[in-house]
Enzyme design. Structure first.
Site, mmCIF file in Angstrom:
data_model
loop_
_atom_site.group_PDB
_atom_site.id
_atom_site.type_symbol
_atom_site.label_atom_id
_atom_site.label_comp_id
_atom_site.label_asym_id
_atom_site.label_seq_id
_atom_site.Cartn_x
_atom_site.Cartn_y
_atom_site.Cartn_z
ATOM 1 N N ARG A 1 26.572 -9.784 24.222
ATOM 2 C CA ARG A 1 27.326 -8.852 23.289
ATOM 3 C C ARG A 1 28.132 -8.083 24.390
ATOM 4 N NH1 ARG A 1 25.056 -3.029 21.871
ATOM 5 N NH2 ARG A 1 26.736 -2.096 20.867
ATOM 6 N N HIS B 1 24.859 8.343 18.422
ATOM 7 C CA HIS B 1 26.013 9.354 17.954
ATOM 8 C C HIS B 1 26.047 9.567 16.405
ATOM 9 C CE1 HIS B 1 26.971 7.477 21.730
ATOM 10 N NE2 HIS B 1 27.202 6.174 21.087
ATOM 11 N N PRO C 1 20.019 -0.452 17.329
ATOM 12 C CA PRO C 1 20.709 -1.487 16.840
ATOM 13 C C PRO C 1 21.715 -2.164 17.840
ATOM 14 C CG PRO C 1 21.128 0.411 15.552
ATOM 15 C CD PRO C 1 20.087 0.712 16.655
ATOM 16 N N ASN C 2 21.708 -3.648 17.562
ATOM 17 C CA ASN C 2 22.638 -4.540 18.595
ATOM 18 C C ASN C 2 21.993 -4.638 20.020
ATOM 19 O OD1 ASN C 2 24.514 -5.088 16.271
ATOM 20 N ND2 ASN C 2 25.122 -2.733 16.638
ATOM 21 N N ASP D 1 15.445 14.421 14.498
ATOM 22 C CA ASP D 1 14.434 15.187 14.084
ATOM 23 C C ASP D 1 13.087 14.570 14.312
ATOM 24 O OD1 ASP D 1 16.035 16.979 12.881
ATOM 25 O OD2 ASP D 1 15.891 16.276 10.868
ATOM 26 N N ALA E 1 24.197 2.612 18.912
ATOM 27 C CA ALA E 1 25.146 3.558 18.070
ATOM 28 C C ALA E 1 24.498 4.628 17.246
ATOM 29 C CB ALA E 1 25.973 2.583 17.185
ATOM 30 N N HIS F 1 21.434 4.948 28.429
ATOM 31 C CA HIS F 1 22.529 4.083 27.965
ATOM 32 C C HIS F 1 22.951 3.212 29.169
ATOM 33 C CE1 HIS F 1 22.742 6.281 24.282
ATOM 34 N NE2 HIS F 1 22.544 7.520 25.086
ATOM 35 N N LEU F 2 22.990 1.918 28.851
ATOM 36 C CA LEU F 2 23.774 1.081 29.844
ATOM 37 C C LEU F 2 25.055 1.235 30.042
ATOM 38 C CD1 LEU F 2 22.518 -1.798 27.407
ATOM 39 C CD2 LEU F 2 21.844 -1.658 29.780
ATOM 40 N N SER F 3 25.870 1.510 29.457
ATOM 41 C CA SER F 3 27.231 1.803 29.898
ATOM 42 C C SER F 3 27.318 3.600 29.970
ATOM 43 C CB SER F 3 28.422 1.500 28.324
ATOM 44 O OG SER F 3 27.914 2.192 27.222
ATOM 45 N N ASN G 1 17.033 4.081 24.003
ATOM 46 C CA ASN G 1 18.273 3.620 23.940
ATOM 47 C C ASN G 1 18.546 3.727 22.419
ATOM 48 O OD1 ASN G 1 20.837 2.892 23.898
ATOM 49 N ND2 ASN G 1 20.467 1.106 25.614
ATOM 50 N N ARG H 1 34.145 6.222 27.545
ATOM 51 C CA ARG H 1 34.435 5.361 26.661
ATOM 52 C C ARG H 1 35.150 6.393 25.410
ATOM 53 N NH1 ARG H 1 29.798 1.364 25.181
ATOM 54 N NH2 ARG H 1 31.300 0.426 24.211
ATOM 55 N N TYR I 1 28.337 -4.360 28.776
ATOM 56 C CA TYR I 1 26.912 -4.087 28.874
ATOM 57 C C TYR I 1 25.972 -5.108 29.688
ATOM 58 C CZ TYR I 1 27.743 -1.404 24.693
ATOM 59 O OH TYR I 1 28.226 -0.665 23.848
ATOM 60 N N GLU J 1 16.708 9.707 27.559
ATOM 61 C CA GLU J 1 17.756 8.968 26.922
ATOM 62 C C GLU J 1 18.403 8.227 27.972
ATOM 63 O OE1 GLU J 1 20.524 11.613 25.255
ATOM 64 O OE2 GLU J 1 22.005 9.983 24.465
ATOM 65 N N ARG K 1 31.674 8.460 21.404
ATOM 66 C CA ARG K 1 30.346 8.248 22.174
ATOM 67 C C ARG K 1 29.990 9.308 22.893
ATOM 68 N NH1 ARG K 1 29.582 2.382 20.855
ATOM 69 N NH2 ARG K 1 31.671 1.523 20.644
HETATM 70 C C1 DQA Z 1 24.989 2.128 24.003
HETATM 71 C C2 DQA Z 1 26.114 2.870 24.100
HETATM 72 C C3 DQA Z 1 26.336 3.259 22.459
HETATM 73 O O1 DQA Z 1 27.492 3.793 22.494
HETATM 74 C C4 DQA Z 1 26.446 1.649 21.800
HETATM 75 O O2 DQA Z 1 26.587 1.945 20.706
HETATM 76 C C5 DQA Z 1 25.340 1.011 21.973
HETATM 77 C C6 DQA Z 1 25.111 0.821 23.517
HETATM 78 C C7 DQA Z 1 24.799 1.673 25.639
HETATM 79 O O3 DQA Z 1 23.588 1.314 26.147
HETATM 80 O O4 DQA Z 1 25.515 1.904 26.462
HETATM 81 O O5 DQA Z 1 24.881 -0.108 21.365
HETATM 82 O O6 DQA Z 1 23.619 2.837 23.912
#
Ligand code: DQA
Length: 150
Positions: free
Chosen positions: A19, A81, A11-12, A88, A78, A101-103, A75, A108, A24, A99, A112
């Site tokens: 964003r 978490h 998502p997002n 599963d 959200a 993550h950009l951040s 990735n 944070r 990011y 896995e 997270r």
């Molecule tokens: C994220 C970190 C997540 O906590 C956040 O909800 C995202 C992006 C990252 O790539 O840093 O949507 O997965």
């Protein structure tokens, strides 16, 4: 035939570039896709790059990876978490997953810091922006070349 890596974005992540760029970065998800495709080619891998805002769609794609993909780069945004369903699905798929993550999720908010995905992933890369996808592809390639079995 080149091995296929399913690169899944949750998502997002379709909003990447606009964003919260201070967190990011300014690259778009299309830029990330191009980066992944170019690096995968160097590694002799094929990338199947997807994004969804819908948890169930991600679960279905992870299930379908069983028998059709050689690795998963995830990735989950959200859902990282919150989603036991994604955890599963990863366990059911039995496809090695990395896995990303950009951040740096450990620098944070406290919520997270916990990742359900981490319970199923071989490892996690976070905090390197879009370059994390390149590092994660290297990690998947390493798993496939040197340690295909857990
Ligand atoms: C994220 C970190 C997540 O906590 C956040 O909800 C995202 C992006 C990252 O790539 O840093 O949507 O997965």
């Amino acid at each position: 035939m080149a091995e296929t890596i399913l690169v899944l974005n949750g998502p997002n992540l379709n909003m990447l570039g606009v964003r919260q760029p201070e967190i990011y970065g300014r690259e778009s998800l299309d830029d990330v896709r191009r980066l992944c495709e170019a690096h995968a080619e160097r590694l002799g891998l094929t990338v199947d790059f997807r994004q969804s805002n819908i948890e169930g769609e991600l679960v279905t794609w992870i299930q379908q990876a069983r028998g059709s993909a050689d690795g998963i780069l995830l990735n989950a945004g959200a859902l990282t978490h919150t989603s036991v369903a994604i955890l599963d699905a990863l366990l059911a798929s039995e496809v090695p997953a990395v896995e990303v993550h950009l951040s740096n999720i450990h620098q944070r908010e406290a919520f997270r810091r916990h990742s359900y995905v981490a319970l199923a992933a071989r490892g996690m890369i976070c905090g390197f922006g879009v370059h994390g996808y390149v590092l994660a592809l290297d990690a998947v390639a390493g798993i496939l070349r040197h340690a295909p079995q857990r």
